[in-house]
Design a protein around this motif. Structure first.
Motif, PDB file in Angstrom:
ATOM      1  N   ALA A 277      73.431   5.195  90.333  1.00 18.62           N
ATOM      2  CA  ALA A 277      72.475   6.408  90.247  1.00 18.62           C
ATOM      3  C   ALA A 277      72.857   8.144  91.058  1.00 18.62           C
ATOM      4  O   ALA A 277      73.845   8.040  91.467  1.00 18.62           O
ATOM      5  CB  ALA A 277      70.865   6.290  91.839  1.00 18.62           C
ATOM      6  N   PRO A 278      72.138   9.211  90.749  1.00 17.51           N
ATOM      7  CA  PRO A 278      72.566  10.488  90.909  1.00 17.51           C
ATOM      8  C   PRO A 278      72.117  10.675  92.527  1.00 17.51           C
ATOM      9  O   PRO A 278      71.974  10.170  93.048  1.00 17.51           O
ATOM     10  CB  PRO A 278      71.399  11.407  89.602  1.00 17.51           C
ATOM     11  CG  PRO A 278      70.021  10.978  89.878  1.00 17.51           C
ATOM     12  CD  PRO A 278      71.302   8.962  90.056  1.00 17.51           C
ATOM     13  N   CYS A 279      72.895  11.783  92.820  1.00 21.49           N
ATOM     14  CA  CYS A 279      73.005  11.896  93.653  1.00 21.49           C
ATOM     15  C   CYS A 279      73.513  13.967  93.688  1.00 21.49           C
ATOM     16  O   CYS A 279      73.424  14.759  92.920  1.00 21.49           O
ATOM     17  CB  CYS A 279      74.606  12.199  94.728  1.00 21.49           C
ATOM     18  SG  CYS A 279      76.037  12.471  94.311  1.00 21.49           S
ATOM     19  N   ASN A 280      72.972  14.740  94.710  1.00 22.82           N
ATOM     20  CA  ASN A 280      73.072  16.597  94.642  1.00 22.82           C
ATOM     21  C   ASN A 280      73.127  16.555  96.261  1.00 22.82           C
ATOM     22  O   ASN A 280      72.988  18.319  96.366  1.00 22.82           O
ATOM     23  CB  ASN A 280      71.814  17.236  93.994  1.00 22.82           C
ATOM     24  CG  ASN A 280      70.682  17.082  93.986  1.00 22.82           C
ATOM     25  OD1 ASN A 280      70.213  16.266  95.437  1.00 22.82           O
ATOM     26  ND2 ASN A 280      69.794  17.520  93.316  1.00 22.82           N
ATOM     27  N   GLY A 281      73.196  16.143  97.327  1.00 25.23           N
ATOM     28  CA  GLY A 281      72.819  16.194  99.121  1.00 25.23           C
ATOM     29  C   GLY A 281      73.737  17.405  99.251  1.00 25.23           C
ATOM     30  O   GLY A 281      73.568  18.131 100.003  1.00 25.23           O
ATOM     31  N   TYR A 282      75.506  17.680  98.850  1.00 30.19           N
ATOM     32  CA  TYR A 282      75.594  19.320  99.998  1.00 30.19           C
ATOM     33  C   TYR A 282      75.743  19.741  98.863  1.00 30.19           C
ATOM     34  O   TYR A 282      75.333  21.112  99.820  1.00 30.19           O
ATOM     35  CB  TYR A 282      77.582  18.464  98.749  1.00 30.19           C
ATOM     36  CG  TYR A 282      77.990  17.205  99.923  1.00 30.19           C
ATOM     37  CD1 TYR A 282      77.867  17.019 100.739  1.00 30.19           C
ATOM     38  CD2 TYR A 282      78.657  16.114  98.843  1.00 30.19           C
ATOM     39  CE1 TYR A 282      79.010  16.380 101.849  1.00 30.19           C
ATOM     40  CE2 TYR A 282      79.798  15.823  99.727  1.00 30.19           C
ATOM     41  CZ  TYR A 282      79.093  14.696 100.879  1.00 30.19           C
ATOM     42  OH  TYR A 282      80.203  14.414 101.555  1.00 30.19           O
ATOM     43  N   TRP A 283      75.110  20.543  97.856  1.00 28.79           N
ATOM     44  CA  TRP A 283      74.321  21.517  97.486  1.00 28.79           C
ATOM     45  C   TRP A 283      73.252  21.922  98.204  1.00 28.79           C
ATOM     46  O   TRP A 283      72.718  23.135  98.683  1.00 28.79           O
ATOM     47  CB  TRP A 283      74.071  21.212  95.808  1.00 28.79           C
ATOM     48  CG  TRP A 283      74.274  22.234  95.026  1.00 28.79           C
ATOM     49  CD1 TRP A 283      72.110  22.841  94.785  1.00 28.79           C
ATOM     50  CD2 TRP A 283      74.316  23.753  94.915  1.00 28.79           C
ATOM     51  NE1 TRP A 283      72.504  24.216  93.670  1.00 28.79           N
ATOM     52  CE2 TRP A 283      74.021  24.757  94.127  1.00 28.79           C
ATOM     53  CE3 TRP A 283      76.030  23.702  95.367  1.00 28.79           C
ATOM     54  CZ2 TRP A 283      74.444  25.849  94.287  1.00 28.79           C
ATOM     55  CZ3 TRP A 283      76.415  25.212  94.858  1.00 28.79           C
ATOM     56  CH2 TRP A 283      74.995  25.684  93.823  1.00 28.79           C
ATOM     57  N   HIS A 284      72.462  21.139  98.637  1.00 29.98           N
ATOM     58  CA  HIS A 284      71.142  21.417  99.284  1.00 29.98           C
ATOM     59  C   HIS A 284      71.975  21.835 100.691  1.00 29.98           C
ATOM     60  O   HIS A 284      70.673  21.243 101.494  1.00 29.98           O
ATOM     61  CB  HIS A 284      70.123  20.761  98.833  1.00 29.98           C
ATOM     62  CG  HIS A 284      69.612  20.848  97.597  1.00 29.98           C
ATOM     63  ND1 HIS A 284      69.010  21.887  96.812  1.00 29.98           N
ATOM     64  CD2 HIS A 284      69.754  19.897  96.694  1.00 29.98           C
ATOM     65  CE1 HIS A 284      68.971  21.570  95.628  1.00 29.98           C
ATOM     66  NE2 HIS A 284      69.100  20.640  95.348  1.00 29.98           N
ATOM     67  N   GLY A 285      72.819  20.799 101.322  1.00 30.77           N
ATOM     68  CA  GLY A 285      72.876  21.397 102.999  1.00 30.77           C
ATOM     69  C   GLY A 285      72.599  20.026 103.782  1.00 30.77           C
ATOM     70  O   GLY A 285      72.158  19.532 104.431  1.00 30.77           O
ATOM     71  N   ARG A 286      72.441  18.965 102.818  1.00 31.17           N
ATOM     72  CA  ARG A 286      72.167  17.227 103.364  1.00 31.17           C
ATOM     73  C   ARG A 286      73.399  16.341 102.825  1.00 31.17           C
ATOM     74  O   ARG A 286      74.604  16.645 102.310  1.00 31.17           O
ATOM     75  CB  ARG A 286      70.970  17.297 102.233  1.00 31.17           C
ATOM     76  CG  ARG A 286      69.969  17.800 102.174  1.00 31.17           C
ATOM     77  CD  ARG A 286      69.333  17.527 103.205  1.00 31.17           C
ATOM     78  NE  ARG A 286      68.633  16.581 103.821  1.00 31.17           N
ATOM     79  CZ  ARG A 286      68.124  15.683 104.400  1.00 31.17           C
ATOM     80  NH1 ARG A 286      67.959  17.542 106.128  1.00 31.17           N
ATOM     81  NH2 ARG A 286      67.387  14.747 104.671  1.00 31.17           N
ATOM     82  N   PRO A 287      73.309  15.379 103.359  1.00 28.83           N
ATOM     83  CA  PRO A 287      74.144  14.180 103.160  1.00 28.83           C
ATOM     84  C   PRO A 287      74.232  14.083 101.755  1.00 28.83           C
ATOM     85  O   PRO A 287      73.756  14.089 100.796  1.00 28.83           O
ATOM     86  CB  PRO A 287      73.799  13.075 103.601  1.00 28.83           C
ATOM     87  CG  PRO A 287      73.211  13.538 104.877  1.00 28.83           C
ATOM     88  CD  PRO A 287      72.657  14.332 104.351  1.00 28.83           C
ATOM     89  N   GLY A 288      75.931  13.823 101.349  1.00 23.92           N
ATOM     90  CA  GLY A 288      76.337  14.062  99.745  1.00 23.92           C
ATOM     91  C   GLY A 288      75.281  13.127  99.110  1.00 23.92           C
ATOM     92  O   GLY A 288      75.582  12.742  97.607  1.00 23.92           O
ATOM     93  N   LEU A 289      74.847  11.704  99.417  1.00 19.76           N
ATOM     94  CA  LEU A 289      74.467  10.442  98.608  1.00 19.76           C
ATOM     95  C   LEU A 289      73.107  11.074  98.534  1.00 19.76           C
ATOM     96  O   LEU A 289      72.295  10.441  97.924  1.00 19.76           O
ATOM     97  CB  LEU A 289      74.594   9.067  99.387  1.00 19.76           C
ATOM     98  CG  LEU A 289      74.740   9.006 100.562  1.00 19.76           C
ATOM     99  CD1 LEU A 289      73.621   8.950 101.170  1.00 19.76           C
ATOM    100  CD2 LEU A 289      75.510   7.897 101.507  1.00 19.76           C
ATOM    101  N   GLU A 290      72.716  11.706  98.900  1.00 24.50           N
ATOM    102  CA  GLU A 290      70.893  11.955  98.892  1.00 24.50           C
ATOM    103  C   GLU A 290      70.529  12.804  97.257  1.00 24.50           C
ATOM    104  O   GLU A 290      71.661  13.498  97.356  1.00 24.50           O
ATOM    105  CB  GLU A 290      70.653  12.664 100.376  1.00 24.50           C
ATOM    106  CG  GLU A 290      70.524  12.807 101.248  1.00 24.50           C
ATOM    107  CD  GLU A 290      69.870  12.952 102.687  1.00 24.50           C
ATOM    108  OE1 GLU A 290      68.973  13.907 102.416  1.00 24.50           O
ATOM    109  OE2 GLU A 290      70.342  12.197 103.332  1.00 24.50           O
TER     110      GLU A 290
END
Length: 297
Positions: A277-290
């Motif tokens: 599944a995809p994730c992009n959390g780091y870019w949005h200042g969230r945990p990376g797996l979100e």
């Protein structure tokens, strides 16, 4: 905005590698990074083979860049890095400070993500040493990158890791060999059995990490396909897509269409071509797996 194919992080058979890059020569890529960055025991291709591929890609109109190994542990690995840094024909991506030292004053180079340049002072220092392009750390969020780019040295390009399993850590231990209860120096090249790494799940059977020899990756696939307009607005010069064993051409086509149109596409649209599944959390200042899904404009 240019598209780059990052260095191959996995261990594939020799013919598979040549076939893969032959296909990439026809793909809408501007830059292709080449070389072994994870483990020096991966001997399917030698340096001359990588140089042959680089010349083939150059003839196809791509910029070929040679990437050095990130974690050096022996004199042989250091000697190989010296040889790569002085190849005399192609731009080099420095994976560690030893490579930076060898390239400084000799030729421009790409400052790799594993150098962990997180602030304007360190980026400016790297530019003074000769960096012509800086690959932002994969953990860097949009706000931090935007602030840093306001102080970007003149002429320095910025590259962002935009697709693939995140390279999180490197170790002197080989986790794949340990899984098979083998010593690192007699691993039987077990990585060949895992063309997209070996999935590690939690006790609740949730995909957590991927073991890739001495490298640890995220299980989920980082994708900034939905953030293309943000990346363009920030002035990001290059997007890096990381190779995977299947579906790579479809992934490249999706990013190419998005950069040309300037329109966002949902990260989930690439799910059929992702190993997880995809994730992009780091870019949005969230945990990376979100996974943060942006509202439609």
């Amino acid at each position: 905005m240019k598209l780059a194919l990052g260095p191959l992080q996995y261990y594939w058979p020799r013919d598979t590698v040549f076939d893969f890059y032959q296909a990439m020569a026809e793909a809408p890529l501007d830059i292709v990074y080449l070389g072994e960055t994870v483990c020096s025991r991966r001997h399917e291709l030698r340096q001359d083979d990588w140089l042959d591929i680089a010349r083939m890609l150059q003839d196809a109109g791509k910029q070929a860049v040679l990437s050095t190994q990130v974690l050096l542990e022996s004199t042989a690995e250091v000697a190989q890095m010296h040889k790569l840094a002085r190849n005399g024909s192609f731009l080099v991506e420095a994976g560690d400070m030893g490579a930076v030292h060898n390239l400084t004053g000799r030729q421009p180079f790409v400052a790799g993500a594993q150098l962990n340049l997180f602030n304007a002072e360190s980026v400016a220092w790297m530019a003074e040493l000769g960096a012509c392009r800086w690959v932002a750390p994969v953990e860097m969020c949009r706000e931090d990158l935007a602030a840093l780019l306001q102080q970007r040295p003149a002429g320095l390009q910025v590259e962002v890791f935009a697709y693939g399993r995140l390279p999180l850590a490197f170790s002197s231990r080989c986790f794949t060999a340990r899984h098979y209860n083998r010593p690192k120096d007699d691993c039987g090249f077990a990585c060949l059995e895992h063309p997209d790494g070996q999935l590690l799940a939690t006790r609740e059977a949730e995909a957590f990490l991927v073991l890739n020899g001495t490298q640890t990756q995220s299980a989920r696939v980082h994708s900034l396909l939905g953030e293309i307009p943000q990346l363009q607005a920030l002035g990001v010069d290059v997007l890096r897509l990381s190779p995977q064993s299947s579906g790579m051409q479809q992934v490249i086509a999706a990013f190419d269409a998005a950069r040309r149109s300037g329109q966002a596409a949902p990260a989930t649209s690439l799910r059929p071509f992702m190993p997880e599944a995809p994730c992009n959390g780091y870019w949005h200042g969230r945990p990376g797996l979100e996974l943060v899904v942006l509202a439609a404009a």
